[in-house]
Write a protein that holds these residues in place. Sequence first.
Motif, mmCIF file in Angstrom:
data_model
loop_
_atom_site.group_PDB
_atom_site.id
_atom_site.type_symbol
_atom_site.label_atom_id
_atom_site.label_comp_id
_atom_site.label_asym_id
_atom_site.label_seq_id
_atom_site.Cartn_x
_atom_site.Cartn_y
_atom_site.Cartn_z
ATOM 1 N N VAL A 288 0.869 -1.172 0.000
ATOM 2 C CA VAL A 288 0.000 0.000 0.000
ATOM 3 C C VAL A 288 0.905 1.221 0.000
ATOM 4 C CG1 VAL A 288 -1.736 1.312 1.271
ATOM 5 C CG2 VAL A 288 -1.824 -1.190 1.276
ATOM 6 N N SER A 289 0.739 2.105 -0.975
ATOM 7 C CA SER A 289 1.590 3.280 -1.010
ATOM 8 C C SER A 289 0.760 4.501 -1.377
ATOM 9 C CB SER A 289 2.729 3.077 -2.015
ATOM 10 O OG SER A 289 2.187 2.750 -3.281
ATOM 11 N N TYR B 202 0.836 4.917 5.940
ATOM 12 C CA TYR B 202 1.836 4.308 6.817
ATOM 13 C C TYR B 202 1.237 3.066 7.470
ATOM 14 C CZ TYR B 202 -0.610 6.600 10.719
ATOM 15 O OH TYR B 202 -1.547 7.006 11.619
ATOM 16 N N GLN B 203 2.083 2.344 8.199
ATOM 17 C CA GLN B 203 1.627 1.091 8.793
ATOM 18 C C GLN B 203 1.601 1.181 10.313
ATOM 19 O OE1 GLN B 203 3.918 -2.228 7.383
ATOM 20 N NE2 GLN B 203 3.633 -1.668 5.223
ATOM 21 N N VAL B 204 0.599 0.546 10.908
ATOM 22 C CA VAL B 204 0.538 0.387 12.363
ATOM 23 C C VAL B 204 0.611 -1.102 12.645
ATOM 24 C CG1 VAL B 204 -0.846 0.714 14.446
ATOM 25 C CG2 VAL B 204 -0.869 2.467 12.650
ATOM 26 N N ALA B 205 1.643 -1.503 13.374
ATOM 27 C CA ALA B 205 1.816 -2.918 13.701
ATOM 28 C C ALA B 205 1.293 -3.178 15.107
ATOM 29 C CB ALA B 205 3.289 -3.297 13.607
ATOM 30 N N VAL B 206 0.481 -4.198 15.254
ATOM 31 C CA VAL B 206 -0.110 -4.544 16.552
ATOM 32 C C VAL B 206 0.119 -6.027 16.820
ATOM 33 C CG1 VAL B 206 -2.232 -4.661 17.903
ATOM 34 C CG2 VAL B 206 -1.899 -2.781 16.309
ATOM 35 N N VAL C 14 -2.724 2.543 7.022
ATOM 36 C CA VAL C 14 -3.653 3.624 7.326
ATOM 37 C C VAL C 14 -3.211 4.949 6.726
ATOM 38 C CG1 VAL C 14 -4.420 2.595 9.502
ATOM 39 C CG2 VAL C 14 -2.479 4.138 9.513
ATOM 40 N N VAL C 15 -4.198 5.819 6.554
ATOM 41 C CA VAL C 15 -3.934 7.240 6.329
ATOM 42 C C VAL C 15 -4.681 7.969 7.432
ATOM 43 C CG1 VAL C 15 -4.409 9.215 4.849
ATOM 44 C CG2 VAL C 15 -3.546 7.110 3.851
#
Lengths: 466, 175
Positions: free
Chosen positions: A99-100, A105-109, A126-127
Amino acid sequence: MSGYRGDVADALSGSAIFGALYATGPVVRTVLIGPDGSPGLISAPVVEGSVPSIVDLAPAAGWDEREAADLYGVGFNGHSPMRPLVAHGAALEDWTVRVSGHDAYQVAVGPIHAGVIESGHFRFHVVGDRILHLDAQLFYKHRGLQAAAEGRRLREAMALVARTCAACSVTNAIAYADACEQVLALEPPSELRRVRTILVELERVWNHLNDVSAICAGVGMAAGNAAFAALTERARRLNDALTGHRFLRGAVQVGASDLDWDASAVRRAANELDSVRTDAARAWRELAFNASFQDRLAGVGVIDAGRARALGVVGPAARAAGLDRDERCHSGRLSYDGFAPALPERPDGDVRARYEQRALELWQSFDLLGMLLDRPVTASRAEPGPAVRIPGAGPGDETGIGVVEGPRGRTVCILEARDGQVIRLQLRTASFANWPAVAAAAAGSLLPDFPLINKSFELCYACVDR
Amino acid sequence: MFTLLRDLRRLRRQLDLPHRTGSLAIRHCDVGSCNGCEHELTLASGPHYDLSRFGLGMVASPRHADVLLVTGAITSRMSTALRRAYEAMPEPRRVAALGDCALGIGLLGSPDDILGPVELVLPVDLQIPGCPPTPDAIATALFGLLASRPAGQGVTVGRPLGSADEQPTGERRID
């Protein structure tokens, strides 16, 4: 289209639905389930390490094919990109969707989550607060239970099946017992069918109470969370009083039931269920009139009927989207005569619909239990019956397929046996079926709504990872 | 539902006030359970048992935790996360193994995928057996950890700080 793909396409364009797909090594088999609930097999030999993919015909087979690729090394021609599912350790770009764009950006959980939750890893693209896409990496809890069952006696392997998941212990155990009894040419008499139906409905009751509590927790509605947690505790205590185990584990055996409840035990259980129902209805009504709580549920995490059908969503989540399928309608090995699924007035496929569906099914389960607990329960044994032959199984194969509607939906257990031993066991649980829908429901939603969306499905990780 | 909560309050009126000797911050970590321990642990924090009222709270970060409460037998994929969670905890810290799998009793699964009980990777201070342990058993065991703590000192269940096998830096080897 001909051969394996053609056969699958024909079945799906008829009235069958995708049930499961699994590899055995030399063969890949697809389970299709007819409108009457009867399963059939279509097999494809593995040639030069691969078989044709059916993921374009049945998107619900996506995770099944990825699992077979990781655990059995089978290639699926046409399934591209083939991302690892069970296998961990791949580079990020190999297991996530790229995804660009501006501000993406990415949120890692996880895998360890903030609360008391099972382990699994989520990667949100997410944006701002808006989720564009979610890649879930599960199977942190892969214990190799199916592989461990291979070579064991049929009755011995029940221990593995019943311990796959506590929340779905009865559902999985009945699906496995059904498969074993088909192989052993045994039929459950009416008393055995009745006690198993009581057990799976007790499992549904405590799970649905727990799910409503969890949805309340998902929006910080502490009073609703506490009220339904208290009811869940009462349901588990009832399980303990009836079977000696709060999750009903050990109550389902292959070919028999030792449960023996006299008139007073049955009456006490029915009275307690009535009391839990009254209190649940009272708590539910108070939540129904809490406008700020209700506002948080509507329009969130939508999976509409079309997407639910394509993704192969099962259980309350599917019915909340307007699909009317419920395997209890044709469970000949359980006591559901005249059963019709409870369907929502507003099949919106959102969190509210899934929340309301839990209540509809709760009241129905209380009704069913009231009818089933009208007389003492006695120990019973399965009786010799005609051998069950699964269409599409090889001539010498001993194959049984159990299909059970558990709290989260349809669970399919495939057993291939020889000389009373497990050759291959595949447990495709409702949680396995529905995880892709959680990711789909998250896309487009707000990141802070994810716990709520997740709780509205309330899937097990243990059932998927196995 | 508030009426329902009042009913619970009526039942509790007969009990003594909690004998609170302090508090413990607990970080839960599932390393390969069947979800049974999680469901029971959730209810241990629910209205019937209400662990937080007795000073036992679940915290989100291992950095804020006194106790790492581990469920399940360690799968090959969770061992790294478990070690990291433990490494993130401040000293003094304790490990509690919750449930038969975490204790290594009757482990089920393939040897390729399951490493073994928690004590294989971390020093276990408190064992809570059961499959799964009931909320009552969980609460009782954790209260024991709290009650055995003399005023003004660290937790002394398991290995007290400064005992012979403790490293002087307070850092424990975990591998």
